[in-house]
Scaffold this motif. Sequence first.
Motif, PDB file in Angstrom:
ATOM      1  N   PHE A 215       0.827  -1.207   0.000  1.00 26.86           N
ATOM      2  CA  PHE A 215       0.000   0.000   0.000  1.00 26.86           C
ATOM      3  C   PHE A 215       0.859   1.254   0.000  1.00 26.86           C
ATOM      4  O   PHE A 215       0.487   2.282  -0.557  1.00 26.86           O
ATOM      5  N   PRO A 220      -1.821   7.947  -1.443  1.00 27.67           N
ATOM      6  CA  PRO A 220      -2.947   7.754  -0.521  1.00 27.67           C
ATOM      7  C   PRO A 220      -4.287   8.083  -1.182  1.00 27.67           C
ATOM      8  O   PRO A 220      -5.302   7.454  -0.880  1.00 27.67           O
ATOM      9  N   ILE A 222      -5.238   7.506  -4.208  1.00 28.56           N
ATOM     10  CA  ILE A 222      -5.706   6.345  -4.977  1.00 28.56           C
ATOM     11  C   ILE A 222      -6.299   5.299  -4.042  1.00 28.56           C
ATOM     12  O   ILE A 222      -7.365   4.727  -4.298  1.00 28.56           O
ATOM     13  N   GLN A 225      -9.696   6.399  -2.826  1.00 26.96           N
ATOM     14  CA  GLN A 225     -10.723   6.219  -3.842  1.00 26.96           C
ATOM     15  C   GLN A 225     -11.032   4.755  -4.085  1.00 26.96           C
ATOM     16  O   GLN A 225     -12.186   4.356  -4.283  1.00 26.96           O
ATOM     17  N   ALA A 226      -9.994   3.930  -4.079  1.00 30.97           N
ATOM     18  CA  ALA A 226     -10.211   2.506  -4.329  1.00 30.97           C
ATOM     19  C   ALA A 226     -11.007   1.866  -3.198  1.00 30.97           C
ATOM     20  O   ALA A 226     -11.905   1.063  -3.428  1.00 30.97           O
ATOM     21  N   PHE A 227     -10.689   2.259  -1.947  1.00 30.03           N
ATOM     22  CA  PHE A 227     -11.358   1.633  -0.809  1.00 30.03           C
ATOM     23  C   PHE A 227     -12.581   2.431  -0.354  1.00 30.03           C
ATOM     24  O   PHE A 227     -13.319   1.986   0.506  1.00 30.03           O
ATOM     25  N   LYS A 228     -12.746   3.632  -0.926  1.00 28.18           N
ATOM     26  CA  LYS A 228     -13.809   4.548  -0.499  1.00 28.18           C
ATOM     27  C   LYS A 228     -13.686   4.805   1.006  1.00 28.18           C
ATOM     28  O   LYS A 228     -14.631   4.603   1.775  1.00 28.18           O
ATOM     29  N   ILE A 229     -12.495   5.198   1.395  1.00 24.49           N
ATOM     30  CA  ILE A 229     -12.227   5.494   2.795  1.00 24.49           C
ATOM     31  C   ILE A 229     -11.595   6.879   2.905  1.00 24.49           C
ATOM     32  O   ILE A 229     -11.228   7.492   1.903  1.00 24.49           O
ATOM     33  N   LYS A 230     -11.468   7.370   4.139  1.00 22.83           N
ATOM     34  CA  LYS A 230     -10.841   8.655   4.386  1.00 22.83           C
ATOM     35  C   LYS A 230      -9.355   8.600   4.043  1.00 22.83           C
ATOM     36  O   LYS A 230      -8.711   7.549   4.144  1.00 22.83           O
ATOM     37  N   THR A 233      -7.260   7.150   6.856  1.00 23.04           N
ATOM     38  CA  THR A 233      -7.246   5.686   6.922  1.00 23.04           C
ATOM     39  C   THR A 233      -6.321   5.113   5.845  1.00 23.04           C
ATOM     40  O   THR A 233      -5.556   4.171   6.081  1.00 23.04           O
ATOM     41  N   GLN A 236      -2.971   5.251   6.956  1.00 27.40           N
ATOM     42  CA  GLN A 236      -2.665   4.227   7.966  1.00 27.40           C
ATOM     43  C   GLN A 236      -2.424   2.860   7.343  1.00 27.40           C
ATOM     44  O   GLN A 236      -1.666   2.048   7.865  1.00 27.40           O
ATOM     45  N   LEU A 237      -3.086   2.606   6.192  1.00 25.12           N
ATOM     46  CA  LEU A 237      -2.840   1.338   5.497  1.00 25.12           C
ATOM     47  C   LEU A 237      -1.381   1.224   5.067  1.00 25.12           C
ATOM     48  O   LEU A 237      -0.878   0.133   4.820  1.00 25.12           O
ATOM     49  N   ASN A 239       1.237   1.864   6.756  1.00 28.40           N
ATOM     50  CA  ASN A 239       2.147   1.461   7.841  1.00 28.40           C
ATOM     51  C   ASN A 239       3.445   2.253   7.882  1.00 28.40           C
ATOM     52  O   ASN A 239       4.489   1.722   8.262  1.00 28.40           O
TER      53      ASN A 239
ATOM     54  N   MET C 334     -11.708   3.741 -12.842  1.00 27.06           N
ATOM     55  CA  MET C 334     -10.444   3.268 -12.288  1.00 27.06           C
ATOM     56  C   MET C 334     -10.497   1.739 -12.218  1.00 27.06           C
ATOM     57  O   MET C 334     -11.525   1.173 -11.835  1.00 27.06           O
ATOM     58  N   LEU C 336      -9.364  -1.140 -10.080  1.00 28.46           N
ATOM     59  CA  LEU C 336      -8.901  -1.255  -8.696  1.00 28.46           C
ATOM     60  C   LEU C 336      -7.510  -1.889  -8.648  1.00 28.46           C
ATOM     61  O   LEU C 336      -7.185  -2.753  -9.471  1.00 28.46           O
ATOM     62  N   ALA C 411      -8.251  -3.995  -3.419  1.00 28.06           N
ATOM     63  CA  ALA C 411      -9.477  -3.388  -2.895  1.00 28.06           C
ATOM     64  C   ALA C 411     -10.656  -3.908  -3.703  1.00 28.06           C
ATOM     65  O   ALA C 411     -10.491  -4.330  -4.842  1.00 28.06           O
ATOM     66  N   PHE C 429      -2.735  -2.997  10.654  1.00 31.09           N
ATOM     67  CA  PHE C 429      -2.627  -1.592  10.281  1.00 31.09           C
ATOM     68  C   PHE C 429      -2.872  -0.645  11.459  1.00 31.09           C
ATOM     69  O   PHE C 429      -2.902   0.564  11.283  1.00 31.09           O
ATOM     70  N   GLU C 435     -12.998   1.386  11.183  1.00 30.57           N
ATOM     71  CA  GLU C 435     -12.233   1.702   9.974  1.00 30.57           C
ATOM     72  C   GLU C 435     -11.948   0.431   9.169  1.00 30.57           C
ATOM     73  O   GLU C 435     -12.049   0.420   7.953  1.00 30.57           O
ATOM     74  N   SER C 442     -16.511  -1.156   2.121  1.00 31.98           N
ATOM     75  CA  SER C 442     -17.029   0.067   1.499  1.00 31.98           C
ATOM     76  C   SER C 442     -17.156  -0.063  -0.007  1.00 31.98           C
ATOM     77  O   SER C 442     -18.116   0.394  -0.606  1.00 31.98           O
ATOM     78  N   THR C 443     -16.144  -0.669  -0.644  1.00 31.27           N
ATOM     79  CA  THR C 443     -16.166  -0.764  -2.097  1.00 31.27           C
ATOM     80  C   THR C 443     -16.910  -2.026  -2.493  1.00 31.27           C
ATOM     81  O   THR C 443     -16.481  -3.138  -2.186  1.00 31.27           O
ATOM     82  N   THR C 451     -13.559   7.163  -9.804  1.00 30.17           N
ATOM     83  CA  THR C 451     -12.509   7.742  -8.995  1.00 30.17           C
ATOM     84  C   THR C 451     -12.993   8.942  -8.208  1.00 30.17           C
ATOM     85  O   THR C 451     -12.637   9.103  -7.054  1.00 30.17           O
ATOM     86  N   GLU C 464     -19.592   7.234   2.458  1.00 26.25           N
ATOM     87  CA  GLU C 464     -18.319   7.936   2.530  1.00 26.25           C
ATOM     88  C   GLU C 464     -18.130   8.459   3.934  1.00 26.25           C
ATOM     89  O   GLU C 464     -19.070   8.956   4.549  1.00 26.25           O
TER      90      GLU C 464
END
Lengths: 465, 465, 465
Positions: A215, A220, A222, A225-230, A233, A236-237, A239, C334, C336, C411, C429, C435, C442-443, C451, C464
Motif C-alpha cells: 500500500f 494515498p 488512490i 478512492q479505491a477503498f472509499k475510505i478517508k 485511513t 494508515q494502510l 504502515n 479506475m 482497482l 481493494a 494496520f 475503519e 465500502s467498495t 474515482t 463515505e
Amino acid sequence: MGRSSSLISFSLTLLILFHGYTAQQWPNECQLDQLNALEPSQIIKSEGGRIEVWDHRAPQLRCSGFAFERFIIESQGLYLPTFFNAGKLTFVVHGRGLMGKVVPGCAETFMDSPVFQQGGQFGEGQGQGQSQGFRDMHQKVEHIRCGDTTATPPGVAQWIYNNGDEPLILVSAADIANNQNQLDRNLRPFLIAGNNPQGQQWLQGREQQPQNNIFSGFAPEILAQAFKIKLETAQQLQNQQDNRGNIVKVKGPFGVIRPPLRRGQGGQQPQEEGNGIEETLCTMRCTENLDDPSSADVYKPSLGYISTLNSYNLPILSYLRLSALRGSIRNNAMVLPQWNVNANAALYVTNGKAHIQMVNDNGQRVFDQEISSGQLIVVPQGFSVSKRATSDKFEWIEFKTNENAQINTLAGRTSVMTGLPLEVITNGFQISPQEARKVKFSTLETTLTHTSGGPMSYGRPRVEA
Amino acid sequence: MGRSSSLISFSLTLLILFHGYTAQQWPNECQLDQLNALEPSQIIKSEGGRIEVWDHRAPQLRCSGFAFERFIIESQGLYLPTFFNAGKLTFVVHGRGLMGKVVPGCAETFMDSPVFQQGGQFGEGQGQGQSQGFRDMHQKVEHIRCGDTTATPPGVAQWIYNNGDEPLILVSAADIANNQNQLDRNLRPFLIAGNNPQGQQWLQGREQQPQNNIFSGFAPEILAQAFKIKLETAQQLQNQQDNRGNIVKVKGPFGVIRPPLRRGQGGQQPQEEGNGIEETLCTMRCTENLDDPSSADVYKPSLGYISTLNSYNLPILSYLRLSALRGSIRNNAMVLPQWNVNANAALYVTNGKAHIQMVNDNGQRVFDQEISSGQLIVVPQGFSVSKRATSDKFEWIEFKTNENAQINTLAGRTSVMTGLPLEVITNGFQISPQEARKVKFSTLETTLTHTSGGPMSYGRPRVEA
Amino acid sequence: MGRSSSLISFSLTLLILFHGYTAQQWPNECQLDQLNALEPSQIIKSEGGRIEVWDHRAPQLRCSGFAFERFIIESQGLYLPTFFNAGKLTFVVHGRGLMGKVVPGCAETFMDSPVFQQGGQFGEGQGQGQSQGFRDMHQKVEHIRCGDTTATPPGVAQWIYNNGDEPLILVSAADIANNQNQLDRNLRPFLIAGNNPQGQQWLQGREQQPQNNIFSGFAPEILAQAFKIKLETAQQLQNQQDNRGNIVKVKGPFGVIRPPLRRGQGGQQPQEEGNGIEETLCTMRCTENLDDPSSADVYKPSLGYISTLNSYNLPILSYLRLSALRGSIRNNAMVLPQWNVNANAALYVTNGKAHIQMVNDNGQRVFDQEISSGQLIVVPQGFSVSKRATSDKFEWIEFKTNENAQINTLAGRTSVMTGLPLEVITNGFQISPQEARKVKFSTLETTLTHTSGGPMSYGRPRVEA
C-alpha cells in the motif's frame, strides 16, 4: 619488469575476481564437491517474532532452486498477510496456531452473525430478513499444529497467528526454479501489511532499502478512492510510522471466526453446514498432517516411520510441483542409502541428530557430518545419501522439487542391487556368486534398518556373515 | 604514451577475454552462423569397450540442450549399471545384446527356479511350499538389436551386455535442458559399478578427478550395515582397486534369465505367465524397433523410408519430452527441405553419406557439407534443412527435444507453399501465376523425392519446364 | 602514486564495466526499481508498411520474457509469410484485413472451381469427373478486424493482407521464455518470402547482416529439384534482387478464396459445406474477437468493460501458455489495484490515456506516469498496479505469460482485504474495527470503480466517511 609483473598479477587478480563473480551469478551451477549443513544467513526481527532466511545463492541452494525460510512466531504473534512470487510448502515444527489464505476470487465462507452491530451500515446481504447483521466475514481459517504441512501457491496472501503458549515455529521451502515463479531466481515477499526495516538483504544487485507494504507505494488518494475510505485511513494502510516488522504482537483477544479444533475440545459441534458456498477450487485441500504414525508409508515400531505427501494425496502439489517427506527414526536406526530420481531435496532437521553421508556423481563423499536440529542440507538429484540417527530420536522434514518425487535405494529389498542380475554384480564388482547373493538378498528391509546391536524385529534370524 | 597504449590494449584484451568467457558460459546461446559436423571430443576407454562423448558445450549442442554419447561395447563386454540426471533415448546402431533397467519400486519379475541351491538361506518367499528355491531373480531383461530405440528416465540404472560376435554400437541423446534434469546443464553419469579413471573431462569448473562408483563414496562400515555383508565385501563394492573402467569383459558365460529371442530361435515357448506381478508403471514399454520398413510412416520403394517414434506410439516419451526419427534413403533420393516446428534435433549418421544444406533465421546457409557415418549435426528449431544421399544408402537417426516433434516442409504436396494462396506467392516472389502454380503443385511427394535422372515412380508424367 | 591511483580507477572502471555487462547478459534479471513506458527501438521499413520492434533486452521485457512487435500494414499491403521460434498472440488495433496460417500437415480446404483453367495440367483431383479444374486451393483464410486476437504457434507461417482503406495495425507479443521456444531468448523471424535489408538489429552478438528469406540460403539447384521447377524460378524464390522488405504492395486485385465477411456484406451465403475435409487439429479455432462488449466478463455501462481470453475459451492457448485481457474504461473510471498471481503481463495502450501507478515487492512505487496510445508497459508477477483513465476513453490490451492468468485485487468486493479477518486488519494496520470494516466492505465493485465526482451507479447510496 616489476611493473609488468604487477600488471600480470593485477590481471590475474581481475580474472579470478570476474571468474568468481560470473560463477556466483550462474543460476543453477551444480559443481558441488563439498556440501555443508546450512544455517540461516539473515534474521529479520519483528515485534512478535522473527524470520530467518537462508541465502539462496549458497551453492547448494542455487543448484537445487530452493529458497528456505524459518518463521518463529511468539505467543500472540501475528504474521501479517504476505504473498510470494513462487509456490511453497510450509511445515509446522513446533506449537500451534491459526492460519488463513486469501485465494483470489473465492467467497468469504466464514461468517459470524450473533449480535446486531451498531456500525451495521454495510452489506446486510441476502439474509437481511432472517438474521440481523454480522460482525465479520472472511475466507477460511485453519487450525495448524505440529506436523501440519501446507501448500501456498504464488500470489496467494497468507497470515498466521500463534494462539498457543509456546513459540510457533514453521519452516518453508519455495521452488524458485520452476515456472510458477515467472520472475528471476529470487524469493520475493510482497507484504500486504507490516514492513521490514532491514530490507531484503538476500536480493542481489538491489541497493538495500527498508521494505514497506505494497500500500505504501500507492498515492494515498488512490487508496482512498479505491477503498472509499478517508485519506487518513488510507495513510494508515501504508504502515509508514510502523516499526513492528512483519510479525506483530496482538493486544487483547484475537476473535477470528474459526471452527472448533479437530480434537473436539470445548464440546462444540462442527458447523460446516452453516457456511454456504462450496466451490471446487476454493475448497481445495491445502494442508495435511505428516506427524501421525498411523498414516505412515513406512513403519517399523522399533525403528521409526516415514510419511510422504505428493500430488496423489494432496492434488494441489501437482500445480506447485513440490512434495514432502517426513521421517522419524530411533537411535541406531538407519535410512538405507538412496538417491532422488527426479527431484532435488532440502532436508531440515526438526529434532535430534543424525550422521549423514552423501556421495556425488564422481563417487566422492561430499558430506560426512552429524547434523542436528535446526540445520538444513540439500540433496541434489542423483546424489546418494545415508542417514543414521545418533540421538534418541532423529526427526526431519524433506521438501522435494517434484510433485511425485521418486527415490531409488542402493541397498534393501527393493533396491537397485536386488533388481540387477547376479551376473552383472559378480562381473561388475568381481565378487563370487555367494557374496553377490548376499549383497542382493541379505537386507530384507526396504527403507529402514538397524545399524548395530539394537533389538531385531524380523520374524526370522538375520543373516550376518 | 607507450604505457597508456599498452594499458588500452591490455584492457581491450581483458574485454575480449571476458566477453569470450561470459559468451562461453551462456547456457543456451544460439548465435549459430556456422555449423559443423561434430565428432566426439573425449574417448573413455574401458576393458570391454569405450564411450565416446561429444562436448555439450559446443555451440550447437549448447544451444539445443543435447548431450550426446556413443557406446562401443565389444563382444562379451558388459556396460555396468549407470544412471543419469536426465532422460535419454538410445539407438542401437550395430550388433545385438541384452539390456536391463532397474526401475525404482518395481518387482523382480524374472525368476529362475530349476534347482535347489546350496546357499539357499535367503528369501524362500511365498512359494516355499511348492518350489524348492531359486538361483536368482531380477528385473526385466530385454534383447536389443540394430534399430531398437529405448527410453531411459533420469535416475534409472541401465546395463547392457553384448552377447553377439560383433561390437555392439549405441548412440544416446539426453536432453539436459528440460526439467527432467534438475541439476545444471551437464550430463552426469552416476556409476553403480565400475569407474572412469580419466574423469569427466566434459564437466566445466570441476578439477579433473578420476570418477568412482557411488559405493566408493560411502564408508565401508555403512555399506556393510546397509547390505548386512562383511566389511571385505563392502570394500569390494567400491571397486577401488579396479581399473577396468565402466565396460568390463565378462569371463565365461553370462547366464541372466531372459526370454527367448523374438524371432523364436531355440524353439522355446514364451513364459510370460510364469512371472507373476504385473504393474502398470513397471511394465511400461520403453523400447521400439525403428528399422522395420513394414511399419514405416513414409515409404517409397525406390527412394527409402522414414519412421517416427513419439509419445503416441511410445507413451513414456511424454514424460521424457523426447522423440526420434529414423530415415533410410537411397542414392539420389532427397528429403525435401523442412524445418522443425517445436523442437531441436540431433542428427546422427548411422550409414552412408549425404549432402546437407541448412539455413538459419537470417537466410544464411550455415551448413553445406557432406556428412558421413559416425558424424553428428544439430538442426535447431526453425532452421531449414535439405538432405541428399550421396552414397548407395544414407541412413540416420534423429533425436528431437519434444515428445511430439512436428516438421513443416518448404516444398512438396503438404508444404507451406502449397498451403499459401497463389496471390501471396505471386506477390511475394514477383513471379507469374503460371510459375507460382508450378511452385505449388509440381512436386507431388510429401517428404522424399528424386533429385535427378533416377527412375520416376509417379503414376503420371512429371511436369518439367 | 599517480600511476597506482590511475590503476585503481582503471580497475574500478573495468569492474563497473563488467558488472554492467554481465548484468545486461542475465536472461531474466528482475531488479526493477524503475519502470518506463516503452517505445519501439527499431523500425523496419518496407514497401507496404513497417514493423516496429521493441528491444527485448530492456530490463522489463528481459525480466518478463516478452518480445513485442507492432505491424503497420498500409492499404493493399501484404505481410509476407513468416514464422517464429516462439508462440505469440496478435491483437488487431486498427483496420481490417485477411489472414492465413499454414499449419503443418493440414489440407488445403479453401478451393476454387469456377472456370476451366488453361494451365490445368496439375492435380485435377478426385472431382475430375464432375468439375473441370481449379484455379487455386490453399489453407484457411480468415477475415480479421479491430479487436481480433489470434494465436500463432511457433514454426507456423502466417501472412496478413490489408484489404481495407486504412492502415491495418497489429501488436503481437511472444513469450520467448517458455519452452515453446527451444532456442535462446531471442525472437527470430524466419522469412518465407521477402527480406529485411536492415537486419535483425535486436539480436545480440550477431554481426549485423541483411536478413534474407530462407530460400536464399539454399543452392538454387536444390530448390529446382525440390520444387521441380526451372532454375530461374528457383532463383526468383530467393528474392535476391528484391528490396521491398517483408511487407509488399499488391498491384491489382488480391483474389484469394475466402468466405464472405461475418457481417454478411455482399449478400453471399456461407459456403462451408463446399470445403470437404474436417480435421480436429487443423480446424482448431485460433482467433477470437475481444471488442464486443456483449461478451464482456466485467461490464458496467457507466465505467467500461473487461474481456479475457484464456485456455478455457480458446483451448490452443494452453499449448502456447499465453492469455490476453482487453479493457476499455471511461474517463474517471479506475481499475482497482491488483496484481498478477501467476503471470507477467505486457500492457499496450490502444487508445486514450491513463495514469498508472505500480508498486514492487519492496513497497516502492516503480511507475507513476500517464501512458498513452502506442506505449507499452510491463507488469511483472506480484507487482500491484492501479489504472485511472485520464482521457475520454482508455483502451488497452494485456498479454499474459500463463494460459490461465489470475489476478488478485487489493481493494473491492472480492479483494484480499475482504478475505482477511477484521482482527488481522486492525492489528496489521493499527486501525479501529470501524475503519477496518470500511476498508473491507465500502467498495462494492470487484474490478472497476469511479474515482471521483462522477455519477454513481450503485443501487444504494455509497458510504463515505
